[in-house]
Design an enzyme around this catalytic site. Structure first.
Site, mmCIF file in Angstrom:
data_model
loop_
_atom_site.group_PDB
_atom_site.id
_atom_site.type_symbol
_atom_site.label_atom_id
_atom_site.label_comp_id
_atom_site.label_asym_id
_atom_site.label_seq_id
_atom_site.Cartn_x
_atom_site.Cartn_y
_atom_site.Cartn_z
ATOM 1 N N GLY A 31 -39.785 84.186 -103.848
ATOM 2 C CA GLY A 31 -38.229 84.584 -103.246
ATOM 3 C C GLY A 31 -37.717 83.428 -102.883
ATOM 4 C CG HIS A 34 -34.886 77.126 -106.297
ATOM 5 N ND1 HIS A 34 -34.961 76.996 -107.577
ATOM 6 C CD2 HIS A 34 -36.017 77.033 -105.638
ATOM 7 C CE1 HIS A 34 -36.494 77.010 -107.892
ATOM 8 N NE2 HIS A 34 -37.218 76.874 -106.763
ATOM 9 C CG HIS A 37 -36.486 81.095 -108.175
ATOM 10 N ND1 HIS A 37 -36.428 80.541 -107.109
ATOM 11 C CD2 HIS A 37 -38.079 81.311 -108.448
ATOM 12 C CE1 HIS A 37 -37.500 80.258 -106.566
ATOM 13 N NE2 HIS A 37 -38.485 80.457 -107.227
ATOM 14 C CD GLN A 153 -47.256 78.918 -110.882
ATOM 15 O OE1 GLN A 153 -48.085 78.958 -109.719
ATOM 16 N NE2 GLN A 153 -46.040 79.333 -111.036
ATOM 17 C CB SER A 186 -38.838 77.817 -102.042
ATOM 18 O OG SER A 186 -38.522 78.738 -103.308
ATOM 19 N NE ARG A 187 -45.128 75.251 -100.088
ATOM 20 C CZ ARG A 187 -45.612 76.126 -100.847
ATOM 21 N NH1 ARG A 187 -45.385 75.916 -102.443
ATOM 22 N NH2 ARG A 187 -46.679 76.943 -100.565
HETATM 23 O O1 PAF Z 1 -44.715 80.099 -109.080
HETATM 24 C C1 PAF Z 1 -44.749 80.767 -108.049
HETATM 25 O O2 PAF Z 1 -43.500 81.201 -107.481
HETATM 26 C C2 PAF Z 1 -45.890 81.713 -107.708
HETATM 27 O O3 PAF Z 1 -47.107 80.901 -107.882
HETATM 28 C C3 PAF Z 1 -45.906 82.809 -108.488
HETATM 29 C C4 PAF Z 1 -46.163 82.701 -109.939
HETATM 30 C C5 PAF Z 1 -44.914 83.738 -108.243
HETATM 31 C C6 PAF Z 1 -47.173 83.776 -108.117
HETATM 32 O O4 PAF Z 1 -47.312 83.864 -106.508
#
Ligand code: PAF
Length: 211
Positions: A31, A34, A37, A153, A186-187
């Site tokens: 959530g 921005h 996303h 990630q 977001s941070r």
């Molecule tokens: O990248 C993210 O925002 C998070 O790590 C994800 C992939 C939604 C998992 O919670």
């Protein structure tokens, strides 16, 4: 655009879409959406029939003393932004639905999770791979979209998807930056003016050095 909160509800929706032979694009998020996303949602809309965006601040990927409690949350704003970008569904489960009190199963990717961010945030990637696995199982997307910004990630999720034989295509899309070069996150809301300026200087000098 509809909001689905229960796992039962989203499963029912997914079943219907699959029955109609329509494809599902999935954008997992925590959530506070921005432009980064939204670029994923727009791409998903181009490549698949139905776009599902999950909004779930996943507690298992935050370490003790990290910002789980104060992580920015803005479901009202997120609904407007996601709809405008082309999302068809927001899946917004509760913590107790995702992690009931007797929960004890985790998914862990070895080796790739050890260096870089993994070295500083023990358990972080275990939380990420666990929640993404659960979301993949629930939503069964054809394509899942992630940002290059979280490069480690992205690599880990690609590896996990291959290792666990999921028939899901993982699309990694470019980092979206603010005008000053700072990667959208977001941070970023936590950053002071001074910290933003510092990040911008670092970005510009790295860009220069790359030329
Ligand atoms: O990248 C993210 O925002 C998070 O790590 C994800 C992939 C939604 C998992 O919670």
């Amino acid at each position: 655009m509809i909001i689905i909160k229960s796992i039962k509800g989203i499963r029912k929706f997914v079943k219907k879409i699959k029955k109609e032979n329509r494809t599902i694009g999935f954008v997992p998020t925590m959530g506070s959406l921005h432009e980064g996303h939204l670029s994923l949602i727009r791409k998903a809309k181009k490549l698949t029939d139905i776009v599902i965006v999950s909004i779930f601040v996943n507690p298992t990927q935050f370490g003790t003393g990290e910002d789980y409690g104060k992580y920015p949350r803005d479901l009202k704003g997120d609904k407007i932004k996601a709809k405008k970008a082309g999302a068809d569904v927001i899946f917004n489960p509760t913590i107790s639905a995702m992690y009931p009190s007797n929960y004890c199963t985790y998914v862990e990717v070895e080796r790739l999770t050890l260096p870089l961010c993994g070295a500083h945030r023990p358990g972080h990637f275990k939380g990420v791979t666990t929640v993404v696995s659960k979301l993949f199982n629930i939503i069964q997307p054809d394509i899942a979209f992630f940002g290059q910004k979280d490069a480690q990630q992205a690599i880990i999720i690609k590896r996990m998807t291959k290792d666990l034989n999921w028939d899901i295509k993982i699309k990694i899309l470019p980092t979206i930056r603010e005008k000053n070069g700072l990667a959208m996150s977001s941070r970023n809301k936590y950053l002071s003016k001074k910290e933003r300026e510092k990040a911008s200087i670092i970005y510009k000098s790295l860009k220069k050095a790359k030329k």
